[in-house]
Design a protein around this motif. Structure first.
Motif, PDB file in Angstrom:
ATOM      1  N   ALA A 254      -4.836   3.732   4.501  1.00 29.99           N
ATOM      2  CA  ALA A 254      -4.148   2.844   4.351  1.00 29.99           C
ATOM      3  C   ALA A 254      -4.870   1.415   3.956  1.00 29.99           C
ATOM      4  CB  ALA A 254      -3.271   2.363   5.542  1.00 29.99           C
ATOM      5  N   PHE A 256      -7.582   1.390   2.320  1.00 25.91           N
ATOM      6  CA  PHE A 256      -8.042   1.981   0.741  1.00 25.91           C
ATOM      7  C   PHE A 256      -6.970   1.733  -0.109  1.00 25.91           C
ATOM      8  CE2 PHE A 256      -8.625   5.020  -2.597  1.00 25.91           C
ATOM      9  CZ  PHE A 256      -9.736   4.574  -3.016  1.00 25.91           C
ATOM     10  N   THR A 257      -5.822   1.745   0.099  1.00 21.99           N
ATOM     11  CA  THR A 257      -4.699   1.489  -0.946  1.00 21.99           C
ATOM     12  C   THR A 257      -4.213   0.294  -0.478  1.00 21.99           C
ATOM     13  OG1 THR A 257      -3.208   2.866   0.463  1.00 21.99           O
ATOM     14  CG2 THR A 257      -4.066   3.751  -1.499  1.00 21.99           C
ATOM     15  N   GLY A 258      -4.672  -0.600   0.326  1.00 20.23           N
ATOM     16  CA  GLY A 258      -4.228  -2.022   0.069  1.00 20.23           C
ATOM     17  C   GLY A 258      -3.628  -2.585   1.521  1.00 20.23           C
ATOM     18  N   ALA A 259      -3.263  -1.847   2.570  1.00 19.67           N
ATOM     19  CA  ALA A 259      -2.820  -2.287   3.669  1.00 19.67           C
ATOM     20  C   ALA A 259      -3.926  -2.859   4.512  1.00 19.67           C
ATOM     21  CB  ALA A 259      -2.355  -1.054   4.602  1.00 19.67           C
ATOM     22  N   THR A 383      -5.773  -7.056  -6.540  1.00 22.11           N
ATOM     23  CA  THR A 383      -5.087  -6.081  -7.091  1.00 22.11           C
ATOM     24  C   THR A 383      -5.240  -6.164  -8.866  1.00 22.11           C
ATOM     25  OG1 THR A 383      -3.338  -7.776  -6.905  1.00 22.11           O
ATOM     26  CG2 THR A 383      -3.537  -6.255  -5.085  1.00 22.11           C
ATOM     27  N   ILE A 406      -7.816  -2.354  -5.227  1.00 25.32           N
ATOM     28  CA  ILE A 406      -7.087  -1.234  -4.517  1.00 25.32           C
ATOM     29  C   ILE A 406      -6.397  -0.468  -5.599  1.00 25.32           C
ATOM     30  CG2 ILE A 406      -6.999  -2.297  -2.350  1.00 25.32           C
ATOM     31  CD1 ILE A 406      -4.332  -3.342  -3.158  1.00 25.32           C
ATOM     32  N   PRO A 407      -6.260   1.020  -5.462  1.00 24.52           N
ATOM     33  CA  PRO A 407      -5.583   1.768  -6.396  1.00 24.52           C
ATOM     34  C   PRO A 407      -4.373   1.458  -6.713  1.00 24.52           C
ATOM     35  CG  PRO A 407      -6.104   3.068  -4.545  1.00 24.52           C
ATOM     36  CD  PRO A 407      -6.787   1.612  -4.220  1.00 24.52           C
TER      37      PRO A 407
END
Lengths: 566, 283
Positions: A254, A256-259, A383, A406-407
């Motif tokens: 989480a 890794f994808t920006g949480a 981002t 982040i992806p």
């Protein structure tokens, strides 16, 4: 300075509602302006056994629990014999008259619970009525809480509870009990009542934590429960994972994808997370782990307290990577240091830990509401990739910290690998790259050291005795120091609220100058003392260690101050 | 328009003749067919030769720990529901070390796809039995023959009423890419177990072995019929069905999470006024 605190101990079986009595009383006292320290001692079972809820209350600041009991509320027959030896000279014991003389002793008030209560479920209110009368606490404080709690069940319910409460107060007033009222409260400011874990959860939300995965384990669970109960309005996603391994990996995914991710657990659960911590270190994806310590090894004493997981957290993870470990000593520090932990984790893209323990996790205090507007900003990943060329997740930098994207935002691809990797994140067995990357990661340590929270010195640095401590032992050490000063010995306290990394210059001169430096810890081997020795060469000649599952107290420290290393 | 070239061309660490090459082709073909650009896709993998696959295409990649592709994949998807998340790993990683995560993922039903490269052997560690190795198969680590019954991922997934359960074969790229495409489109957890030869360490389940047994499920199989699906899930031996074995419309995880509907967590900022209200409730 005489101790004007009153120590109330409610004892009974699990399931008897002693927590309800304790929580009502504690909240009423905080609202009335008193200072409290709540200590909850419970057994690892759902019903039966013997549990206690202790409220130490004073108009003056109190920081730690204390042994002597001034009012014992014995909800079961076992309570009086179990706590008889702790009773102070002025102690009053409240016992249900139905339990009979066997459960009673001198200075016992036999309470006719049956006569006061139309139904057994109101016994809590009767106990509160007696307590309120003995303490001379304005009944309005309890009545307000009764209203707030039962209003949703209807006015009838409120009235029934209030009647039992009022009858019990009136009955107590007629008894011949000599108990000195609690001194008037002096604090008139607005305060809230929180325990350590609640403060950690609130600090996390203030820092923007919006993802929490966990596997239930006492005493860490209530951090997740608080986030689940209060976090929805804040947009916090809380998921109970299938195990601790999943919990930490889910949080890292989480993150890794920006949480902004946090994982609460306890020592045994954290042991399972160790592999994931190493992953966080390798892929430089932040995660904050709250480790609420309890005695080990293995399952240990599941519901008691200890400070023995410092070594575990310090060395958790295979390989080498930077980390930071915070150790709050108060409910306020639980809030602020969790906030700081999130910032440090995001800023250095590293795993960061908050070490607390069962005592502080369950210990309610009255605190001034946190000034949210005054909180410092928290670091965030980027981002938008606006640089030229291909984005490199692990670009080599002087600080060791690489620009983090982040992806899913923009065309830049984000690649992370648990294998050693190139600057663009792909797997490599180029041993030169390996050294470059390991050096890059290690360089973050300089930043972590620069941002380290220095230990707090309380008292005169030239004192005869210097009590060093960390985390939740702070309160007991401060009280012990105050008592020593009263008896003519100068004493200062050095409290570490960050235990790693350590900056020797911040404390080594104090330790070296102290005629008598004593390390106070809640474990059997002196883990912080050893860490300080390893980092600085300084050897503590004196240790006061506690590892019987109970929190440190001033009395415990003072009784052992004469003794050397065990 | 997305093309195969967008997903790049890479040198790999795979053995010549490995089934992974064909699977890679099928995966890219499916992504192109779905019109997904590399930056819209996140591959999450564990450890093993299959788990290296995401390194050999252009996309976002999270190559984590052995057996742990599903937990970070689920966390990643919950944190950013807009990403297409594909977990890709081998049979040992997905069903052995990650067995508990597989079971939990079936229950949780987060919207992602698991591509399990199933060669019925541990390749990277040079030929030990995997959870899907057939009972009695002799390996260096199991010289008396693999003593345990093989794990049946299809039957377990069907038993759990997973929303999309399919089996593919690396020797039939066209068919496999179609399965992957449907799996990615499926809203919820989707599983594609992909049979593939390990040319170096599995001398039993060779390309020829699979080729001889594998057959495409026809229109006469109704993947929405649980009983029929279970029957096909149990079929593994002389004949092995490939295709969509089971399918249903179970709602994905997250429908119950209003907070997740607010978009990527990366864009969330704490509302201090709301938090102030929460704090006030502790008074």
């Amino acid at each position: 300075m005489p101790d004007i605190s009153v120590n109330i101990l409610i004892g009974g079986e699990a399931g008897q509602g002693l927590v309800t009595v304790g929580d009502f009383l504690a909240k009423a006292l905080v609202r009335a302006g008193y200072e409290i320290v709540v200590t909850q001692d419970y057994m690892s079972r759902i019903r039966g056994g013997h549990n206690t809820y202790a409220v130490r209350v004073s108009p003056d600041p109190v920081f730690a629990p204390r042994e002597g009991v001034d009012i014992l509320v014995a909800l079961d027959a076992a309570s009086y014999p179990l706590h008889r030896d702790q009773l102070s000279e002025r102690a009053v014991v409240l016992v249900d008259e139905a339990l009979g003389e066997a459960a009673a002793g001198p200075r016992t008030l036999l309470v006719p619970f049956k006569a006061l209560c139309p139904k057994p479920i109101f016994e809590n209110m009767a106990a509160l009525g007696v307590l309120c009368s003995l303490l001379c606490l304005d009944a309005a404080w309890i009545e307000k809480i009764i209203h707030d709690t039962f209003a949703k069940k209807g006015e009838e319910m409120v009235a029934a509870n209030r009647k039992v409460f009022a009858d019990a107060m009136a009955w107590t007033a007629e008894q011949q009990v000599s108990f000195t009222c609690i001194a008037p409260a002096v604090n008139t400011g607005k305060r809230i009542m929180l325990n350590g874990n609640e403060a950690i959860a609130l600090g996390a939300m203030a820092a923007g934590v919006n993802f929490c995965s966990f596997y239930p384990m006492t005493p860490g669970t209530s951090v997740a429960l608080t986030l689940a109960a209060k976090g929805q309005k804040m947009g916090v996603v809380v998921e109970q994972a299938e195990d601790e391994i999943a919990a930490v990996n889910m949080a890292i995914g989480a993150s890794f994808t920006g949480a902004t991710a946090l994982v609460p657990t306890s020592g045994g659960g954290f042991a399972l997370m160790v592999e994931g911590i190493s992953l966080s270190g390798m892929i430089e994806t932040p995660v904050v782990v709250v480790v609420a310590m309890r005695p080990g090894p293995a399952t240990g004493l599941p519901t008691r307290t200890e400070q023995a997981d410092l070594n575990l957290v310090l060395y958790a993870g295979h390989g080498e990577f930077p980390r930071a470990i915070f150790a709050p000593g108060t409910v306020e520090q639980c809030f602020h240091l969790t906030h700081a932990a999130v910032h440090i984790a995001e800023k250095y893209q590293s795993p960061v830990f908050v070490l607390t323990d069962q005592f502080l996790a369950d210990s309610y205090r009255g605190v001034v509401p946190f000034d949210l507007a005054a909180l410092p900003a928290v670091a965030r990943p980027g981002t938008a990739h606006d640089g030229p060329g291909v984005y490199e997740r692990y670009a080599v930098t002087d600080s060791g910290v690489s620009p983090r994207l982040i992806p899913g935002f923009g065309d830049s691809l984000v690649v992370a690998d648990s294998d050693e990797h190139t600057a663009d994140g792909h797997i490599t067995e180029d041993l030169g790259v390996r050294v470059t990357m390991q050096d890059k990661r290690s360089r973050k340590m300089a930043g972590l050291l620069a941002d380290a929270v220095p230990p707090e010195l309380h008292g005169d640095p030239s004192s005869d005795v210097l009590l060093a401590c960390w985390g939740t032992t702070r309160g007991a050490a401060l009280e012990a120091a105050a008592l020593l000063r009263e008896s003519g010995t100068s004493c200062a306290v050095l409290h570490f609220s960050q235990v790693y990394p350590l900056v020797p210059g911040q404390f080594l001169p104090l330790l070296e100058k102290a005629p008598r430096a004593v390390m106070v810890e809640g474990n059997s081997t002196g883990q912080l003392a050893r860490l300080i020795r390893q980092e600085t060469g300084f050897v503590f000649a004196h240790h006061i260690l506690r590892y019987d599952g109970l929190p440190l107290t001033a009395r415990y420290i003072l009784d052992r101050l004469g003794s050397k290393r065990p | 328009m997305v093309t195969v070239a967008d997903y790049g061309d890479f040198e790999t660490a795979w053995c010549p003749g490995c089934g992974n090459f064909s699977i890679r082709k099928a995966v890219i073909k499916a992504l192109v067919s779905l019109g997904l650009s590399p930056h819209e896709v996140l591959f999450v993998s564990g450890i093993g030769q299959a788990a290296k696959a995401p390194h050999y295409l252009r996309a976002n990649v999270f190559n984590g720990l052995h057996g742990r592709s599903l937990p970070p994949a689920q966390g990643a998807k919950l944190a950013n529901p807009g990403l297409t998340v594909i977990a890709e790993s081998g049979d040992g990683c997905s069903y052995g070390e990650g067995g508990n995560h597989f079971l939990a993922a079936l229950r949780r039903n987060v919207d992602l796809t698991l591509l399990a490269h199933d060669n019925q052997i541990y390749g990277l560690t040079k030929g030990q039995a995997s959870p899907t190795t057939m009972e009695g198969q002799v390996t260096k680590a199991q010289p008396m023959g693999a003593p345990s019954m093989p794990f049946n991922p299809m039957a377990v997934a069907v038993a759990m009423r997973a929303g999309f359960v399919a089996r593919g074969f690396s020797g039939d790229i066209e068919h496999l890419s179609g399965l992957i495409e449907r799996a990615v489109r499926h809203k919820g957890f989707s599983l594609v177990d992909i049979l593939q030869p390990c040319v170096s360490f599995n001398k039993v389940n060779t390309f020829a072995w699979y080729k001889e047994r594998v057959y495409r499920l026809g229109d006469d199989h109704d993947p929405r019929d649980f009983g029929a699906a279970m029957e096909k899930a149990m079929e593994f031996g002389e004949r092995i069905p490939i295709g969509v074995i089971y399918e249903n419309d179970r709602p994905p995880f997250g429908g119950r999470l209003p907070e997740a509907a607010r978009g990527p967590l990366a864009l969330h900022r704490p509302d201090m006024a709301v938090l102030d209200g929460i704090l006030a409730a502790y008074a």
